[in-house]
Design a protein around this motif. Structure first.
Motif, mmCIF file in Angstrom:
data_model
loop_
_atom_site.group_PDB
_atom_site.id
_atom_site.type_symbol
_atom_site.label_atom_id
_atom_site.label_comp_id
_atom_site.label_asym_id
_atom_site.label_seq_id
_atom_site.Cartn_x
_atom_site.Cartn_y
_atom_site.Cartn_z
ATOM 1 N N TYR A 1 2.118 3.161 6.524
ATOM 2 C CA TYR A 1 1.544 2.254 7.524
ATOM 3 C C TYR A 1 1.429 2.918 8.889
ATOM 4 O O TYR A 1 0.442 2.722 9.610
ATOM 5 N N ARG A 2 2.423 3.700 9.257
ATOM 6 C CA ARG A 2 2.354 4.347 10.567
ATOM 7 C C ARG A 2 1.167 5.303 10.630
ATOM 8 O O ARG A 2 0.478 5.388 11.638
ATOM 9 N N ARG A 3 0.909 6.007 9.549
ATOM 10 C CA ARG A 3 -0.254 6.899 9.523
ATOM 11 C C ARG A 3 -1.546 6.091 9.582
ATOM 12 O O ARG A 3 -2.472 6.428 10.332
ATOM 13 N N TRP A 4 -1.623 5.016 8.801
ATOM 14 C CA TRP A 4 -2.824 4.188 8.834
ATOM 15 C C TRP A 4 -3.061 3.602 10.220
ATOM 16 O O TRP A 4 -4.201 3.492 10.668
ATOM 17 N N MET B 1 -7.070 17.363 11.192
ATOM 18 C CA MET B 1 -7.474 16.375 12.194
ATOM 19 C C MET B 1 -6.211 15.845 12.834
ATOM 20 O O MET B 1 -5.459 15.081 12.223
ATOM 21 N N ASP B 2 -5.932 16.279 14.076
ATOM 22 C CA ASP B 2 -4.753 15.838 14.814
ATOM 23 C C ASP B 2 -5.165 14.639 15.653
ATOM 24 O O ASP B 2 -5.888 14.767 16.642
ATOM 25 N N PHE B 3 -4.705 13.456 15.251
ATOM 26 C CA PHE B 3 -5.127 12.237 15.931
ATOM 27 C C PHE B 3 -4.463 12.090 17.294
ATOM 28 O O PHE B 3 -5.061 11.550 18.214
ATOM 29 N N GLY C 1 0.796 -1.215 0.000
ATOM 30 C CA GLY C 1 0.000 0.000 0.000
ATOM 31 C C GLY C 1 0.829 1.267 0.000
ATOM 32 O O GLY C 1 1.864 1.355 0.648
ATOM 33 N N THR C 2 0.392 2.254 -0.736
ATOM 34 C CA THR C 2 1.001 3.584 -0.739
ATOM 35 C C THR C 2 -0.112 4.610 -0.806
ATOM 36 O O THR C 2 -1.209 4.341 -1.282
ATOM 37 N N LEU C 3 0.173 5.810 -0.351
ATOM 38 C CA LEU C 3 -0.794 6.882 -0.448
ATOM 39 C C LEU C 3 -0.974 7.316 -1.890
ATOM 40 O O LEU C 3 -0.026 7.254 -2.677
ATOM 41 N N PRO C 4 -2.156 7.775 -2.261
ATOM 42 C CA PRO C 4 -2.339 8.296 -3.607
ATOM 43 C C PRO C 4 -1.382 9.448 -3.881
ATOM 44 O O PRO C 4 -1.028 10.217 -2.981
ATOM 45 N N ALA C 5 -0.953 9.584 -5.125
ATOM 46 C CA ALA C 5 0.015 10.611 -5.474
ATOM 47 C C ALA C 5 -0.507 12.002 -5.180
ATOM 48 O O ALA C 5 0.266 12.934 -4.939
ATOM 49 N N SER C 6 -1.825 12.173 -5.185
ATOM 50 C CA SER C 6 -2.401 13.498 -4.973
ATOM 51 C C SER C 6 -2.535 13.877 -3.512
ATOM 52 O O SER C 6 -2.913 14.991 -3.187
ATOM 53 N N ALA C 7 -2.222 12.955 -2.595
ATOM 54 C CA ALA C 7 -2.409 13.234 -1.180
ATOM 55 C C ALA C 7 -1.372 14.233 -0.680
ATOM 56 O O ALA C 7 -0.292 14.390 -1.233
ATOM 57 N N ALA C 8 -1.738 14.925 0.414
ATOM 58 C CA ALA C 8 -0.817 15.864 1.031
ATOM 59 C C ALA C 8 0.366 15.100 1.610
ATOM 60 O O ALA C 8 0.301 13.886 1.832
ATOM 61 N N PRO C 9 1.501 15.766 1.848
ATOM 62 C CA PRO C 9 2.661 15.096 2.431
ATOM 63 C C PRO C 9 2.276 14.356 3.717
ATOM 64 O O PRO C 9 1.465 14.836 4.500
ATOM 65 N N LEU C 10 2.872 13.201 3.893
ATOM 66 C CA LEU C 10 2.506 12.361 5.020
ATOM 67 C C LEU C 10 2.889 12.982 6.351
ATOM 68 O O LEU C 10 3.987 13.479 6.536
ATOM 69 N N ASP C 11 1.960 12.952 7.283
ATOM 70 C CA ASP C 11 2.223 13.255 8.672
ATOM 71 C C ASP C 11 1.649 12.077 9.448
ATOM 72 O O ASP C 11 0.475 11.745 9.298
ATOM 73 N N GLU C 12 2.470 11.438 10.261
ATOM 74 C CA GLU C 12 2.019 10.225 10.940
ATOM 75 C C GLU C 12 0.867 10.470 11.898
ATOM 76 O O GLU C 12 0.109 9.562 12.211
ATOM 77 N N TRP C 13 0.740 11.700 12.393
ATOM 78 C CA TRP C 13 -0.211 11.958 13.455
ATOM 79 C C TRP C 13 -1.358 12.876 13.070
ATOM 80 O O TRP C 13 -2.226 13.152 13.893
ATOM 81 N N SER C 14 -1.354 13.399 11.880
ATOM 82 C CA SER C 14 -2.452 14.286 11.511
ATOM 83 C C SER C 14 -2.746 14.173 10.028
ATOM 84 O O SER C 14 -1.904 13.748 9.245
#
Length: 731
Positions: A309-312, A124-126, A4-17
Motif C-alpha cells: 500500500y505504501r508503494r501504491w 523510476m524514483d518517485f 492487495g499484494t504485488l504479483p509474485a514475479s515483481a521485483a522486491p518492494l521499494d516504497e519510493w521507486s
C-alpha cells in the motif's frame, strides 16, 4: 475482494521507486512518466527520445491513434475539426530527451534491437521524480558501451527539462552523440523553425498549434567533453568524440520549453530557461528539483506493515502531483500530462475524482481546478446564451477555451457536471474559509450554474414537481434519459448551495432555487429505499458509479431513501471492466454504512490497475474501459490514481467538509491491523495529523491555529496543547 499484494514475479518492494530489469521497447507500460504540472513527458525504455508503438496499440477516445512517447505543455492546444467537439485537442511537442549514439556504423536509439542490450535497469524514483536508465549496449562482437541516462523535468523551474548521458566505452576510438529534438514526435502542430548553433551548442525547434496562432519552442543547450567536434545535422547537433576504453564521458542537455500561454515571446522564455539551466549545471538543478519534491511529499498517508500500500500510495500521489501546479489556471485531465488520451480535455474527472484528494492535502493545487472554471465563467455564460438560456453552462469536454460546440456535446451530455463544479467550489470555501475567494470567484460560478439549471429545468409540471429531460447521466451505457437520479439529486444540492453562497457574500437569493430544491422530481424506487437510476430503469448493468454518488460526494437524504441499500444494489450491477471510477467511492460509502466491505473496496480500487513495472494506474483492468469503450484505455490514469487516494483519505477518516468544520468519524479497515496515519490534512491555514489505531484515533494540530472538528461525539476543538481523542470504529 481480497487484500492487495504485488504479483509474485515483481521485483522486491521499494516504497519510493520502481525498477524494470527487462528491456521491452515495444511495451508501452514500460515507459515512465515525468511531469512538473506544467510540462509532462513519457520516456521510452531506451532512456530517451521518441517511440511510436504502432497501429496495434491505440490511445483512448476521441483520437484513437497509435500510442507514442509524447511531451505536452499545460494549456497548449490545437483547434482541430476532427476532434470530438470540434474545438480543442492537446498538442504534442517534439521529443526533447533523445541522445542518439553512433558506434562503428551502429546506432543506439529507442527502437534498438533488444538482443544488443544487456545488464538493463531502468529506475523510476518517485521521491525525486527522476528516471535513471542503465545498460550495456553491444552492437557487435567487437564493441560494447555502458550507458546511463539521468532525466528529470524540473519542479523548481517549470519550463526546464534536463537529460544527462554518461557513457563508458569498452574500446578506444571515435563515437558520435547526437542531441536530438525530434519533430516526428509532434502531433497537431506545424513546424515553424529549426536552427542549430554549434558554437554555443544550442538547438532550437519551433511549432505552431494547428488552427491557432499559438506557438511553442524547445531550446536545448548542450554540455559535452571539450574536445568534441560539433556538427549540425538535420535532427539537432552531432558531437564526434575520441574516447578511451574504460573512461567515462558525459553529455548533458538543458532544454527550455515554453508556449504562447506562458508569455508573449515563448522563444525567448525557452532560450532563457535553457541558458540559465546550462549556467547552473546538472547538480544544482537536480538539488533544487529534489527540494521542491521533498516539500510536496510532506503530507502523507502512512500504513505501517503494508509495503504494498505504501508503494501504491507513492506512485498514485506522484502521478497526481506530476500533473498539477500551484498558481496555474489550468485544470487536470484524466491522463494528466502523460498522453493525449481523452484528447487532453477536461471532464468531471477533475472536480469529482481528482480534486477531493488535492483539497484534503494540497489546497493550493486544488485551487487551480476551481480557478480554471472561474476564469472560464464568461465563456460558460456565452455557452448558455447560445442555447437561449441564462447562467453558465460548462462543456462536458473541452480544453482551455471551454466552448460548447453543439447540444450533442454540451447541453445534453452529462449535465451532472454542472452540479459537481458547483460542489467543488463550495467545498473549497468550506475547507479554506476564504470568503474573499468565495465572493470574487466561487459564488459567481455557483450562482450562474444555478441560474442555468433553473431555466434548463423549466416550470413545475402538473404533478407539482420539476423534471429534467432529456439528460445524459454518468452511466455511459445510457445515452439520455429522463429524471436521472444523480443529476436531479445534484440539482437539489446546487440550489441549496447557491442560496447559501449568495447569502454568505450578500448577493441576491433567487427564491426559485429553494423551490426547486424542495420540489425536484426523483425517479421511483426500483428496490426498497433505492431510487431507480432514471425513469424507466429496469436494473441493467451500469458502467461506473452513478446513483451511489447521491450519498457521496453529495449528501442526498429524504424519507424512505436508504444509502446502504442503494450502495449494495448499484455496486452489484457495476461493470468490473468499466473505468476505475467506482471502487474508492465504495470504500468511502461502506466506511459509514457497511464497514466490513471497506477493505475490499480499497483493494479493488488499486490491485487490478497498478500496472508493472512502474505501478502507475491504468484506466481499466483490460484494454478497454467498458463494453462501449472506443479506443484503448488510458495508460496513465490520473483519475484512478486520485480516486484510490480519495478512498484512503475520506473512507477510513470519515472526512467530510461541512459548515461546522471538517467532520471526522474514523474507521480502521481490516487490512491495516497496525493502523494508519494521515499527515498534513489541510483545514483553513492549519494542518492536522489523524492517527487511526485499533481502539482510538488521535487528531493532532501540527501547524496553524486551533481547528474545530465535527465528530460523532459532538464538536471538538484541536489545539497544539490538546489533541482530540475519538473512538475508532471497526468491522
Amino acid at each position: 475482494m481480497t487484500i492487495g499484494t504485488l504479483p509474485a514475479s515483481a521485483a522486491p518492494l521499494d516504497e519510493w521507486s520502481s525498477v524494470a530489469e527487462t528491456f521491452e521497447p515495444t511495451d508501452f507500460h514500460a515507459a515512465p512518466y515525468l511531469g512538473n504540472g506544467h510540462l509532462g513527458t513519457v520516456l521510452p525504455p531506451s532512456g530517451g527520445g521518441y517511440f511510436d508503438y504502432g497501429p496495434g496499440v491505440h490511445t483512448s477516445f476521441p483520437l484513437e491513434q497509435s500510442r507514442y512517447t509524447g511531451t505536452y505543455l499545460a494549456g497548449f492546444y490545437a483547434r482541430q475539426p476532427g476532434s470530438w467537439n470540434n474545438t480543442q485537442v492537446i498538442a504534442a511537442l517534439p521529443a526533447w530527451s533523445g541522445f542518439a549514439l553512433d558506434v562503428a556504423g551502429h546506432t543506439y536509439r529507442p527502437d534498438v534491437d533488444p538482443a544488443t542490450v544487456r545488464n538493463y535497469r531502468q529506475t523510476m524514483d518517485f521521491r525525486s521524480a527522476t528516471v535513471t536508465t542503465e545498460l550495456t549496449w553491444s552492437p557487435d562482437a567487437d564493441h560494447d558501451v555502458e550507458l546511463r541516462y539521468d532525466t528529470f523535468v524540473s519542479r523548481s523551474r517549470p519550463d526546464l527539462a534536463v537529460a544527462r548521458l554518461t557513457l563508458t566505452p569498452g574500446c578506444s576510438g571515435e563515437l558520435a552523440v547526437t542531441d536530438s529534438l525530434d519533430t516526428t514526435a509532434a502531433r497537431r502542430v506545424t513546424p515553424i523553425a529549426r536552427e542549430t548553433d554549434p558554437v554555443d551548442g544550442r538547438s532550437t525547434v519551433g511549432v505552431r498549434a494547428d488552427g491557432t496562432a499559438d506557438t511553442a519552442f524547445l531550446v536545448s543547450t548542450l554540455d559535452a567533453p571539450d574536445d568534441s567536434r560539433r556538427v549540425p545535422v538535420e535532427e539537432g547537433l552531432r558531437l564526434n568524440t575520441d574516447v578511451a576504453a574504460g573512461q567515462s564521458y558525459s553529455f548533458t542537455k538543458y532544454v527550455g520549453i515554453a508556449a504562447t500561454p506562458d508569455g508573449p515571446d515563448p522563444r525567448e522564455l525557452a532560450t532563457s530557461a535553457s541558458e540559465q539551466g546550462h549556467e547552473n549545471g546538472f547538480e544544482q538543478l537536480h538539488a533544487e528539483h529534489v527540494a521542491e519534491w521533498d516539500r510536496l511529499w510532506k503530507p502523507s498517508i502512512e500504513i505501517p506493515g503494508r509495503a504494498d500500500y505504501r508503494r501504491w500510495i507513492h506512485t498514485a500521489l506522484y502521478s497526481v502531483l506530476a500533473s498539477v501546479r500551484a498558481g496555474q489556471r489550468w485544470s487536470v485531465q484524466p491522463a494528466g500530462l502523460s498522453s493525449d488520451d481523452y484528447g487532453g480535455l477536461t471532464y468531471w474527472d477533475a472536480e469529482t475524482w481528482i480534486y477531493p484528494t488535492l483539497l484534503a492535502l494540497y489546497p493550493d493545487l486544488a485551487r487551480t481546478i476551481v480557478d480554471f472554471r472561474a476564469a472560464a465563467l464568461d465563456q460558460a455564460k456565452a455557452n448558455a446564451r447560445a442555447y437561449g438560456l441564462p447562467g453558465a453552462l460548462y462543456p462536458w469536454d473541452d480544453g482551455p477555451a471551454q466552448r460548447c460546440a453543439s447540444p450533442a456535446v454540451c447541453g445534453l451530455v452529462e449535465e451532472h457536471l454542472q452540479n459537481e463544479i458547483a460542489l467543488a467550489h463550495w467545498q473549497y470555501y468550506l475547507a479554506t474559509g476564504d470568503e474573499q475567494w468565495l465572493r470574487t470567484a466561487g459564488a459567481p460560478v455557483i450562482m450562474a450554474i444555478a441560474d442555468y439549471l433553473t431555466a434548463r429545468i423549466g416550470p413545475k409540471l402538473p404533478d407539482g414537481r420539476y423534471h429534467y429531460a432529456p439528460v445524459g447521466g454518468a452511466d455511459e451505457y445510457v445515452a439520455t434519459s429522463i429524471d436521472n437520479a444523480l443529476t436531479n439529486g445534484g440539482v437539489m444540492h446546487t440550489m441549496r448551495t447557491a442560496s447559501e453562497a449568495a447569502a454568505t457574500v450578500g448577493a441576491p437569493v433567487d427564491p426559485r432555487w429553494a423551490d426547486i430544491a424542495a420540489h425536484m422530481a426523483m425517479p421511483g424506487d426500483i428496490a426498497p429505499g433505492v431510487p431507480a437510476e432514471y425513469l424507466g430503469y429496469t436494473g441493467a448493468p451500469i458502467k461506473q458509479a452513478d446513483t451511489v454518488l447521491l450519498s457521496y460526494p453529495f449528501d442526498y437524504a429524504t424519507q424512505g431513501y436508504s444509502p446502504e441499500a442503494t450502495m449494495r444494489y448499484y455496486f452489484d450491477r457495476t461493470d468490473p471492466d468499466g473505468p476505475n471510477m467506482s471502487n474508492a467511492v465504495g470504500a468511502i460509502l461502506s466506511s459509514g454504512l457497511d464497514p466490513c466491505r471497506t477493505q475490499g473496496f480499497l483493494d479493488a480500487s488499486v490491485v487490478p490497475y497498478a500496472q508493472e513495472p512502474y505501478g502507475l494506474h491504468s484506466e481499466a483492468r483490460g484494454e478497454r474501459s467498458g463494453a462501449n469503450a472506443v479506443g484503448g484505455s488510458a495508460r496513465v490514469f490520473v483519475t484512478g490514481a486520485a480516486e484510490f487516494l480519495q478512498g484512503l483519505l475520506y473512507g477510513p477518516t470519515g472526512l467530510r467538509w461541512t459548515e461546522a468544520g471538517p467532520r471526522l468519524d474514523p474507521l480502521l479497515p481490516t487490512g491495516f491491523p497496525d493502523g494508519m496515519t494521515v499527515r498534513g490534512l489541510a483545514v483553513r491555514d492549519s494542518r492536522l495529523t489523524v492517527r487511526i489505531e485499533r481502539r482510538s484515533t488521535t487528531v493532532s494540530l501540527t501547524a496553524g491555529d486551533a481547528v474545530a472538528v465535527d465528530t460523532p461525539v459532538g464538536p471538538k476543538t484541536v489545539t497544539a496543547q490538546a489533541p482530540v481523542q475519538l473512538p475508532t470504529r471497526s468491522c
